[in-house]
Design a protein around this motif. Sequence first.
Motif, short mmCIF file in Angstrom:
data_model
loop_
_atom_site.label_atom_id
_atom_site.label_comp_id
_atom_site.label_asym_id
_atom_site.label_seq_id
_atom_site.Cartn_x
_atom_site.Cartn_y
_atom_site.Cartn_z
N GLY A 236 0.79 -1.22 0.00
CA GLY A 236 0.00 0.00 0.00
C GLY A 236 0.82 1.27 0.00
O GLY A 236 0.28 2.36 -0.23
N LEU A 237 2.13 1.19 0.27
CA LEU A 237 2.99 2.37 0.27
C LEU A 237 3.42 2.73 -1.15
O LEU A 237 3.31 1.93 -2.08
CB LEU A 237 4.23 2.13 1.13
CG LEU A 237 4.01 1.95 2.63
CD1 LEU A 237 5.32 1.66 3.33
CD2 LEU A 237 3.35 3.19 3.25
N ASN A 238 3.95 3.95 -1.31
CA ASN A 238 4.52 4.36 -2.57
C ASN A 238 5.92 3.78 -2.74
O ASN A 238 6.51 3.24 -1.79
CB ASN A 238 4.59 5.89 -2.66
CG ASN A 238 3.22 6.52 -2.62
OD1 ASN A 238 2.24 5.93 -3.06
ND2 ASN A 238 3.14 7.73 -2.07
N SER A 239 6.48 3.94 -3.92
CA SER A 239 7.84 3.45 -4.19
C SER A 239 8.85 4.55 -3.89
O SER A 239 9.47 5.12 -4.80
CB SER A 239 7.95 2.98 -5.64
OG SER A 239 7.08 1.91 -5.88
N SER A 240 8.99 4.89 -2.63
CA SER A 240 9.97 5.90 -2.21
C SER A 240 10.31 5.68 -0.75
O SER A 240 9.68 4.88 -0.05
CB SER A 240 9.43 7.31 -2.42
OG SER A 240 8.27 7.53 -1.64
N ASP A 263 5.14 13.29 0.21
CA ASP A 263 3.93 14.11 0.18
C ASP A 263 2.67 13.36 0.58
O ASP A 263 1.56 13.89 0.43
CB ASP A 263 3.74 14.72 -1.21
CG ASP A 263 3.68 13.66 -2.31
OD1 ASP A 263 3.63 12.46 -1.98
OD2 ASP A 263 3.69 14.04 -3.50
N THR A 264 2.79 12.13 1.09
CA THR A 264 1.62 11.33 1.41
C THR A 264 1.75 10.74 2.81
O THR A 264 2.77 10.16 3.15
CB THR A 264 1.44 10.18 0.40
OG1 THR A 264 1.43 10.70 -0.93
CG2 THR A 264 0.11 9.46 0.65
N PHE A 280 -2.77 13.75 1.43
CA PHE A 280 -1.83 14.01 0.36
C PHE A 280 -1.78 15.51 0.12
O PHE A 280 -2.80 16.19 0.16
CB PHE A 280 -2.27 13.28 -0.92
CG PHE A 280 -1.54 13.70 -2.16
CD1 PHE A 280 -2.10 14.59 -3.05
CD2 PHE A 280 -0.28 13.18 -2.43
CE1 PHE A 280 -1.44 14.97 -4.20
CE2 PHE A 280 0.40 13.56 -3.57
CZ PHE A 280 -0.18 14.45 -4.46
N VAL A 281 -0.57 16.06 -0.09
CA VAL A 281 -0.44 17.48 -0.42
C VAL A 281 0.19 17.60 -1.80
O VAL A 281 1.28 17.11 -2.05
CB VAL A 281 0.41 18.25 0.63
CG1 VAL A 281 -0.39 18.47 1.89
CG2 VAL A 281 1.71 17.54 0.94
N SER A 282 -0.52 18.23 -2.70
CA SER A 282 -0.06 18.37 -4.08
C SER A 282 1.01 19.44 -4.17
O SER A 282 0.83 20.57 -3.70
CB SER A 282 -1.24 18.73 -4.97
OG SER A 282 -0.82 18.95 -6.30
N GLY A 283 2.16 19.08 -4.75
CA GLY A 283 3.24 20.05 -4.93
C GLY A 283 3.91 20.47 -3.65
O GLY A 283 4.54 21.52 -3.59
N ASP A 284 3.78 19.70 -2.61
CA ASP A 284 4.31 20.05 -1.30
C ASP A 284 4.99 18.82 -0.72
O ASP A 284 5.03 17.75 -1.35
CB ASP A 284 3.19 20.52 -0.38
CG ASP A 284 3.62 21.65 0.54
OD1 ASP A 284 4.83 21.70 0.85
OD2 ASP A 284 2.77 22.44 0.96
#
Length: 415
Positions: A236-240, A263-264, A280-284
């Motif tokens: 469920g996590l992102n690839s980072s 950002d998540t 989630f924050v877009s561009g942040d």
Amino acid sequence: MLVTVIVLLILSLVGNQFGANLSTRTATNDYGLPSCPGTSSLANITPSPVFERDHTLFFRYDSVLWRSTNDGNTWDAVFNAPEPVGRVRFLSMVSLPNSPALTLYLSYSYSTGRFPPLSTIARSTDGGDTWINRTACDPNCSGADATNQPDTVFATRIEDPLVTQFGKGILRSDDGALTWQVLRDDVNVWRVFVSPAFADDQIVFAGAWAWTDPPPASWLIVTRDGGSSWEYADVGLNSSRVEELMFSPGFANDHTIFAYQHDTLFNSVDAGRHWQPIYFVSGDYFLDLALSPDYAEDHIIFLSKNDALLISYDDGLNWHILVGGGGGHFLYQVVVTRNQSTPPRQMSGTVTPFYAMPSSPSHHLYLPLAGAIGISYRPLTLFLSMTPIGEYTHYFRSDNGGLTWRCLALPPVDD
């Protein structure tokens, strides 16, 4: 029909603005920060695990560890890293049930003209009054991370691609950092995150690091048997990289963990076996995460991002801006502990919360909630460090859950 009309009215007020940034949508925060002294280098503020009882704070700055036992009013230097170029790197502490004082582990490094600099670990069993050097696992070690199991600590290693003789991985000591057992030597690990109930559940998470491509097979791994075996923990996590992971203070019962990647913000309610994005924050991007010590009852979460300090009173469903939101600042560290203060009769903010729809990590619609209250008093002490772009780092304190702030009295650091 009435529900449909209300929803359409809300949408007409805010518009269909997917990916909106909360800080630009909520610019009505009245609680600014005072003008305070600063330091040229970033320091770390660490309250005692039982701060509400012992009023003890630590301030880790360059080569010195400072301690205050009177709520931050005065400070004493309790540790100096050896010259030349000594640096205090990492502080971990634990309050053990049968001990009247804190047990502290301090990692520090110093240069002797060789590369990498020498790194070692010192331990104090009397809250920092006296220190004994332990055996460094090697010059590449970082840590040690204390547990609630007496004398058991963990350390991590990241292998510099230019200096490979010291290895990488995760290490464990069961004699207070005197001797070490290598648990993993096949992955670069930058942090371990130890369960607050480690003595019972033996759970430790480890965040992977990548010097070069390819990335690690999993950015987060976990052991549930104290380090004998490990498994991937990134469903469920992102690839980072996992920047921060924090257990609920009631983890032994609620199995809840929070983590963020850039950002998540994610949470898990099954001890890290599955993760869900909740904000989630877009561009942040996020910079720090903290939970109320009474999270199991009050469900309060704090997040700092590059220009604001946020609070949620309901597990991340609604968010309020406590500090910032106008850009131009760089907020870094926030830590929170409980206090014994008495709430004032009236103290509340007027910030409108926003509901973040987490159905998609890349598209969020922020809807104001009609009739929702703003930020409110909580018996929590917050410590915040902030670095405006191109300026010194400044340090602040709030004793009412972030409603009002004052300057933190600093140790006599040399700047």
